[in-house]
Design a protein around this motif. Structure first.
Motif, PDB file in Angstrom:
ATOM      1  N   GLU A  82      39.043  16.625 -37.363  1.00  0.00           N
ATOM      2  CA  GLU A  82      38.200  17.001 -36.231  1.00  0.00           C
ATOM      3  C   GLU A  82      36.877  16.240 -36.225  1.00  0.00           C
ATOM      4  OE1 GLU A  82      38.477  18.898 -33.524  1.00  0.00           O
ATOM      5  OE2 GLU A  82      40.583  19.289 -33.941  1.00  0.00           O
ATOM      6  N   ALA A  83      36.414  15.827 -37.405  1.00  0.00           N
ATOM      7  CA  ALA A  83      35.127  15.136 -37.509  1.00  0.00           C
ATOM      8  C   ALA A  83      35.235  13.642 -37.226  1.00  0.00           C
ATOM      9  CB  ALA A  83      34.528  15.353 -38.898  1.00  0.00           C
ATOM     10  N   ARG A  84      36.442  13.140 -36.974  1.00  0.00           N
ATOM     11  CA  ARG A  84      36.596  11.732 -36.606  1.00  0.00           C
ATOM     12  C   ARG A  84      35.871  11.461 -35.288  1.00  0.00           C
ATOM     13  NH1 ARG A  84      41.064   8.395 -38.240  1.00  0.00           N
ATOM     14  NH2 ARG A  84      41.211   7.770 -36.055  1.00  0.00           N
ATOM     15  N   LYS A  88      28.911  13.741 -39.395  1.00  0.00           N
ATOM     16  CA  LYS A  88      28.324  14.776 -40.227  1.00  0.00           C
ATOM     17  C   LYS A  88      27.533  15.724 -39.336  1.00  0.00           C
ATOM     18  CE  LYS A  88      27.829  11.607 -44.166  1.00  0.00           C
ATOM     19  NZ  LYS A  88      26.870  10.932 -45.085  1.00  0.00           N
ATOM     20  N   PRO A  89      27.343  16.966 -39.785  1.00  0.00           N
ATOM     21  CA  PRO A  89      26.553  17.904 -38.982  1.00  0.00           C
ATOM     22  C   PRO A  89      25.195  17.311 -38.616  1.00  0.00           C
ATOM     23  CG  PRO A  89      27.645  19.072 -40.747  1.00  0.00           C
ATOM     24  CD  PRO A  89      27.903  17.613 -40.985  1.00  0.00           C
ATOM     25  N   GLY A  90      24.864  17.383 -37.335  1.00  0.00           N
ATOM     26  CA  GLY A  90      23.596  16.839 -36.862  1.00  0.00           C
ATOM     27  C   GLY A  90      23.730  15.495 -36.179  1.00  0.00           C
ATOM     28  N   ASP A  91      24.869  14.818 -36.350  1.00  0.00           N
ATOM     29  CA  ASP A  91      25.077  13.513 -35.706  1.00  0.00           C
ATOM     30  C   ASP A  91      25.178  13.675 -34.188  1.00  0.00           C
ATOM     31  OD1 ASP A  91      25.011  12.129 -38.062  1.00  0.00           O
ATOM     32  OD2 ASP A  91      27.181  11.881 -38.246  1.00  0.00           O
ATOM     33  N   VAL A  92      24.614  12.690 -33.485  1.00  0.00           N
ATOM     34  CA  VAL A  92      24.621  12.709 -32.021  1.00  0.00           C
ATOM     35  C   VAL A  92      25.511  11.577 -31.510  1.00  0.00           C
ATOM     36  CG1 VAL A  92      23.227  12.434 -29.936  1.00  0.00           C
ATOM     37  CG2 VAL A  92      22.316  13.717 -31.891  1.00  0.00           C
ATOM     38  N   VAL A  93      26.472  11.934 -30.673  1.00  0.00           N
ATOM     39  CA  VAL A  93      27.401  10.974 -30.072  1.00  0.00           C
ATOM     40  C   VAL A  93      27.035  10.804 -28.606  1.00  0.00           C
ATOM     41  CG1 VAL A  93      29.808  10.497 -29.504  1.00  0.00           C
ATOM     42  CG2 VAL A  93      29.238  11.668 -31.652  1.00  0.00           C
ATOM     43  N   SER A  94      26.812   9.577 -28.178  1.00  0.00           N
ATOM     44  CA  SER A  94      26.393   9.350 -26.794  1.00  0.00           C
ATOM     45  C   SER A  94      27.123   8.160 -26.185  1.00  0.00           C
ATOM     46  CB  SER A  94      24.877   9.109 -26.733  1.00  0.00           C
ATOM     47  OG  SER A  94      24.501   8.003 -27.542  1.00  0.00           O
ATOM     48  N   VAL A  95      27.075   8.092 -24.851  1.00  0.00           N
ATOM     49  CA  VAL A  95      27.670   6.987 -24.110  1.00  0.00           C
ATOM     50  C   VAL A  95      26.620   5.900 -23.946  1.00  0.00           C
ATOM     51  CG1 VAL A  95      28.780   6.265 -21.966  1.00  0.00           C
ATOM     52  CG2 VAL A  95      29.189   8.569 -22.875  1.00  0.00           C
ATOM     53  N   ARG A  96      26.995   4.689 -24.253  1.00  0.00           N
ATOM     54  CA  ARG A  96      26.089   3.557 -24.137  1.00  0.00           C
ATOM     55  C   ARG A  96      25.603   3.419 -22.689  1.00  0.00           C
ATOM     56  NH1 ARG A  96      27.907  -2.582 -25.831  1.00  0.00           N
ATOM     57  NH2 ARG A  96      25.834  -3.525 -25.976  1.00  0.00           N
ATOM     58  N   SER A 155      32.699  25.582 -30.479  1.00  0.00           N
ATOM     59  CA  SER A 155      31.421  26.078 -31.001  1.00  0.00           C
ATOM     60  C   SER A 155      30.718  25.088 -31.928  1.00  0.00           C
ATOM     61  CB  SER A 155      31.643  27.405 -31.745  1.00  0.00           C
ATOM     62  OG  SER A 155      32.514  27.216 -32.854  1.00  0.00           O
ATOM     63  N   TRP A 156      31.458  24.105 -32.427  1.00  0.00           N
ATOM     64  CA  TRP A 156      30.853  23.135 -33.344  1.00  0.00           C
ATOM     65  C   TRP A 156      30.282  21.916 -32.610  1.00  0.00           C
ATOM     66  CZ3 TRP A 156      36.062  23.979 -32.736  1.00  0.00           C
ATOM     67  CH2 TRP A 156      36.847  22.895 -32.373  1.00  0.00           C
ATOM     68  N   LEU A 157      30.384  21.931 -31.272  1.00  0.00           N
ATOM     69  CA  LEU A 157      29.876  20.813 -30.480  1.00  0.00           C
ATOM     70  C   LEU A 157      28.903  21.310 -29.420  1.00  0.00           C
ATOM     71  CD1 LEU A 157      33.197  18.848 -29.830  1.00  0.00           C
ATOM     72  CD2 LEU A 157      31.449  18.325 -31.538  1.00  0.00           C
ATOM     73  N   GLU A 158      27.992  20.430 -29.039  1.00  0.00           N
ATOM     74  CA  GLU A 158      27.013  20.755 -28.006  1.00  0.00           C
ATOM     75  C   GLU A 158      26.864  19.549 -27.084  1.00  0.00           C
ATOM     76  OE1 GLU A 158      23.027  23.063 -28.677  1.00  0.00           O
ATOM     77  OE2 GLU A 158      22.597  20.911 -28.887  1.00  0.00           O
ATOM     78  N   TRP A 159      27.029  19.747 -25.775  1.00  0.00           N
ATOM     79  CA  TRP A 159      26.996  18.643 -24.822  1.00  0.00           C
ATOM     80  C   TRP A 159      25.754  18.726 -23.938  1.00  0.00           C
ATOM     81  CZ3 TRP A 159      28.584  14.012 -23.864  1.00  0.00           C
ATOM     82  CH2 TRP A 159      28.556  13.482 -22.561  1.00  0.00           C
ATOM     83  N   TRP A 180      23.879  12.371 -21.424  1.00  0.00           N
ATOM     84  CA  TRP A 180      25.204  11.816 -21.708  1.00  0.00           C
ATOM     85  C   TRP A 180      25.484  11.792 -23.211  1.00  0.00           C
ATOM     86  CZ3 TRP A 180      28.451   8.856 -18.039  1.00  0.00           C
ATOM     87  CH2 TRP A 180      28.001   8.968 -16.706  1.00  0.00           C
ATOM     88  N   GLU A 181      25.153  12.865 -23.879  1.00  0.00           N
ATOM     89  CA  GLU A 181      25.339  12.890 -25.330  1.00  0.00           C
ATOM     90  C   GLU A 181      25.765  14.266 -25.807  1.00  0.00           C
ATOM     91  OE1 GLU A 181      21.408  11.787 -26.722  1.00  0.00           O
ATOM     92  OE2 GLU A 181      20.911  13.899 -27.117  1.00  0.00           O
ATOM     93  N   GLY A 182      26.449  14.255 -26.934  1.00  0.00           N
ATOM     94  CA  GLY A 182      26.873  15.495 -27.553  1.00  0.00           C
ATOM     95  C   GLY A 182      26.464  15.515 -29.009  1.00  0.00           C
ATOM     96  N   LYS A 183      26.296  16.707 -29.535  1.00  0.00           N
ATOM     97  CA  LYS A 183      25.875  16.856 -30.934  1.00  0.00           C
ATOM     98  C   LYS A 183      26.972  17.533 -31.739  1.00  0.00           C
ATOM     99  CE  LYS A 183      21.791  18.186 -33.621  1.00  0.00           C
ATOM    100  NZ  LYS A 183      20.449  18.821 -33.542  1.00  0.00           N
ATOM    101  N   PHE A 184      27.259  16.952 -32.896  1.00  0.00           N
ATOM    102  CA  PHE A 184      28.226  17.535 -33.821  1.00  0.00           C
ATOM    103  C   PHE A 184      27.453  18.510 -34.702  1.00  0.00           C
ATOM    104  CE2 PHE A 184      30.906  17.576 -37.640  1.00  0.00           C
ATOM    105  CZ  PHE A 184      32.166  17.738 -37.082  1.00  0.00           C
ATOM    106  N   LEU A 185      27.591  19.802 -34.416  1.00  0.00           N
ATOM    107  CA  LEU A 185      26.756  20.813 -35.063  1.00  0.00           C
ATOM    108  C   LEU A 185      27.188  21.149 -36.475  1.00  0.00           C
ATOM    109  CD1 LEU A 185      26.419  23.265 -32.025  1.00  0.00           C
ATOM    110  CD2 LEU A 185      24.780  21.515 -32.767  1.00  0.00           C
ATOM    111  N   GLU A 186      28.496  21.254 -36.674  1.00  0.00           N
ATOM    112  CA  GLU A 186      29.005  21.666 -37.983  1.00  0.00           C
ATOM    113  C   GLU A 186      30.496  21.375 -38.078  1.00  0.00           C
ATOM    114  OE1 GLU A 186      28.437  25.874 -38.135  1.00  0.00           O
ATOM    115  OE2 GLU A 186      29.726  26.262 -36.403  1.00  0.00           O
ATOM    116  N   LEU A 187      31.028  21.441 -39.280  1.00  0.00           N
ATOM    117  CA  LEU A 187      32.472  21.328 -39.457  1.00  0.00           C
ATOM    118  C   LEU A 187      33.097  22.622 -38.978  1.00  0.00           C
ATOM    119  CD1 LEU A 187      32.593  19.701 -43.009  1.00  0.00           C
ATOM    120  CD2 LEU A 187      33.204  18.592 -40.856  1.00  0.00           C
TER     121      LEU A 187
END
Length: 203
Positions: A92-94, A135-143, A166-170, A175-182
């Motif tokens: 899931e963390a991929r 990892k928890p706290g990483d932010v994934v965004s669209v270029r 619940s482990w993600l926040e958009w 245009w970004e999401g946060k990986f909150l936790e495993l």
């Protein structure tokens, strides 16, 4: 990048579940593939076959090849915690899976392509490795340069509410999401019996 390019519906039918997203052909023929269809008498599956099929189901669902999956299981087995649950958490963390869960792409294969083609940033840095472990706290965004792509626009506009993960926040404005936790096991929706995979690799 190496990836599975074979017949997807046939693979889903063999394993009894739609592995690559919604599949109209699979919905029409949910029975195993073969010349005799549903009329064929099938032997009871051995324990080994049941375990192998469960591993194959997880492998194809998340889009990994055999060596990638084996390496990830080895990493999970050396980690603290229940091996099966840790394995699913790693899957899931991929990065490609998270891009899919956030709704930036409609399928995991589409998400993998977006990552490969350098449309995705992690913590503001270009990352084109689909297997990158968040990892928890990483932010994934669209270029910024990629926000005009119709594939991304269409997926985001039709995506399901990401709040159910619940482990993600958009954040639609950025245009970004946060990986909150495993994620905990009960929150992962995939119908995979990870204990069977652990038993297979323990032989």
């Amino acid at each position: 990048m190496a990836r599975y390019t074979g017949p997807k519906t046939k693979k889903s039918r063999a394993l009894g579940e739609s592995l690559f997203g919604h599949d109209k052909a699979f919905e029409k023929r949910k029975y195993p593939p073969g010349q005799h269809g549903t009329g064929r008498r099938r032997k009871q599956n051995s324990d080994y076959k049941v375990q192998l099929m469960e591993k194959q189901k997880a492998k194809y669902t998340y889009g990994l090849l055999e060596r990638q999956f084996a390496n990830l299981f080895d990493k999970a087995s050396r980690n603290k915690g229940v091996t099966g649950e840790v394995l699913l958490q790693f899957l899931e963390a991929r990065l490609d899976n998270t891009v899919f869960r956030l709704g930036i792409a409609p399928t995991r294969s589409a998400a993998r392509q977006l990552v490969n083609h350098k449309h995705i940033l992690v913590n503001g840095k270009l990352t084109n490795i689909p297997s990158f472990q968040l990892k928890p706290g990483d932010v994934v965004s669209v270029r910024n340069k990629s926000r005009h792509l119709s594939t991304i626009h269409d997926s985001i506009s039709t995506k399901q509410d990401v709040r159910k993960w619940s482990w993600l926040e958009w954040n639609p404005d950025k245009w970004e999401g946060k990986f909150l936790e495993l994620p905990e096991r009960e929150k992962i929706p995939e119908k995979i019996n990870e204990q069977l995979i652990v038993e297979l690799y323990s032989k």
